[in-house]
Design a protein around this motif. Structure first.
Motif, short mmCIF file in Angstrom:
data_model
loop_
_atom_site.label_atom_id
_atom_site.label_comp_id
_atom_site.label_asym_id
_atom_site.label_seq_id
_atom_site.Cartn_x
_atom_site.Cartn_y
_atom_site.Cartn_z
N GLU A 44 -2.29 12.44 -2.29
CA GLU A 44 -1.69 12.30 -3.62
C GLU A 44 -2.23 13.37 -4.57
OE1 GLU A 44 -1.70 9.02 -7.18
OE2 GLU A 44 -1.74 8.31 -5.10
N THR B 94 -7.68 9.17 2.38
CA THR B 94 -6.69 10.13 2.85
C THR B 94 -5.47 10.12 1.94
OG1 THR B 94 -7.42 9.71 5.10
CG2 THR B 94 -5.33 10.85 4.84
N ALA B 95 -5.07 8.90 1.55
CA ALA B 95 -3.91 8.78 0.66
C ALA B 95 -4.20 9.41 -0.69
CB ALA B 95 -3.53 7.31 0.51
N ARG C 106 1.91 8.30 2.44
CA ARG C 106 1.03 7.15 2.71
C ARG C 106 1.73 6.11 3.56
NH1 ARG C 106 -0.48 7.83 -2.78
NH2 ARG C 106 0.91 6.15 -3.37
N ASN D 110 -8.24 5.34 5.08
CA ASN D 110 -6.81 5.56 4.80
C ASN D 110 -6.58 5.75 3.31
OD1 ASN D 110 -6.35 5.30 7.47
ND2 ASN D 110 -5.74 3.15 7.36
N GLU D 111 -7.32 4.98 2.49
CA GLU D 111 -7.15 5.10 1.04
C GLU D 111 -7.62 6.46 0.57
OE1 GLU D 111 -9.14 1.79 -0.70
OE2 GLU D 111 -7.81 0.33 0.23
N LYS E 221 3.41 8.99 -2.01
CA LYS E 221 3.66 7.60 -1.62
C LYS E 221 4.38 7.55 -0.28
CE LYS E 221 5.93 3.40 -3.16
NZ LYS E 221 6.83 2.80 -4.14
N LYS F 100 0.73 4.81 7.28
CA LYS F 100 0.52 3.41 7.65
C LYS F 100 1.38 3.03 8.85
CE LYS F 100 -0.97 1.66 3.18
NZ LYS F 100 -0.67 0.80 2.06
#
Length: 198
Positions: free
Chosen positions: A12, A7-8, A52, A4-5, A49, A56
């Motif tokens: 970004e 992907t974020a 993301r 997930n990080e 943001k 989530k």
């Protein structure tokens, strides 16, 4: 959650790269405006943001959807298994019914009616609607007797009724007494007659 990080970070960095590409295109035409560039970066970071946060929020829903899909598959597999078991039971019952019908029709001509169904394919005699084809069974039994006449009942040698057999134990002997087969009793009977005749 490392995926997930990543992907974020990709989400970004994508708007930042787009903004940088736009800046490069505009830089040739316009002079660099720092405030404008910082505003675009802030806007891109804000969008990233938000994305993301939405990601989530949607991850648990996606997990639940996958679980439901897996549960439906297992439910479908269970129902499929129940259906196949029911079909097998129906087939078994139909085979028993056909076997009983074959036995009943073969009883008149076959020495052993159980032999008849051993030589026939029982599935042929069940129609699509589940009914038993008795005419087809009769036809096949006739053809079976032609191919294997040794399965038929033996024909009686003389169809006239037999006279009863004589029973030698009935009736009397020559002197009116029943004869015994015991030699001791025969001898005793002879001696008894001899003594009385004196």
């Amino acid at each position: 959650m490392p995926e997930n990080e990543e992907t974020a970070e990709q989400v970004e960095s994508a708007p930042q790269e787009t903004a940088a590409a736009q800046e490069a295109a505009t830089s040739e035409e316009e002079p660099f405006d720092r405030e404008r560039a910082e505003e675009k970066i802030r806007k891109a970071n804000s969008e990233a943001k938000n994305l993301r946060e939405r990601l989530k929020e949607l991850e648990p829903l996606a997990r639940k959807a996958q679980e439901l899909e897996d549960a439906q598959k297992s439910e479908q597999e269970r129902l499929t298994e129940q259906l196949s078991q029911a079909q097998e039971r129906i087939r078994t019952v139909q085979q028993r019914a056909v076997r009983a019908e074959v036995r009943a029709l073969a009883a008149a001509e076959f020495a052993d009616p159980d032999d008849a169904h051993a030589f026939l394919s029982l599935d042929e005699f069940v129609g699509d609607d589940g009914d038993i084809d008795t005419d087809g069974i009769r036809k096949e039994l006739g053809e079976l007797l032609k191919r294997k006449p040794h399965l038929a009942k033996p024909a009686p040698a003389d169809p006239s009724p037999r006279p009863p057999r004589p029973d030698r134990s009935q009736g009397s002997s020559g002197n009116g007494n029943r004869s015994s087969s015991d030699p001791g009793q025969i001898f005793a009977g002879i001696m008894d007659q001899a003594l009385k005749g004196r």
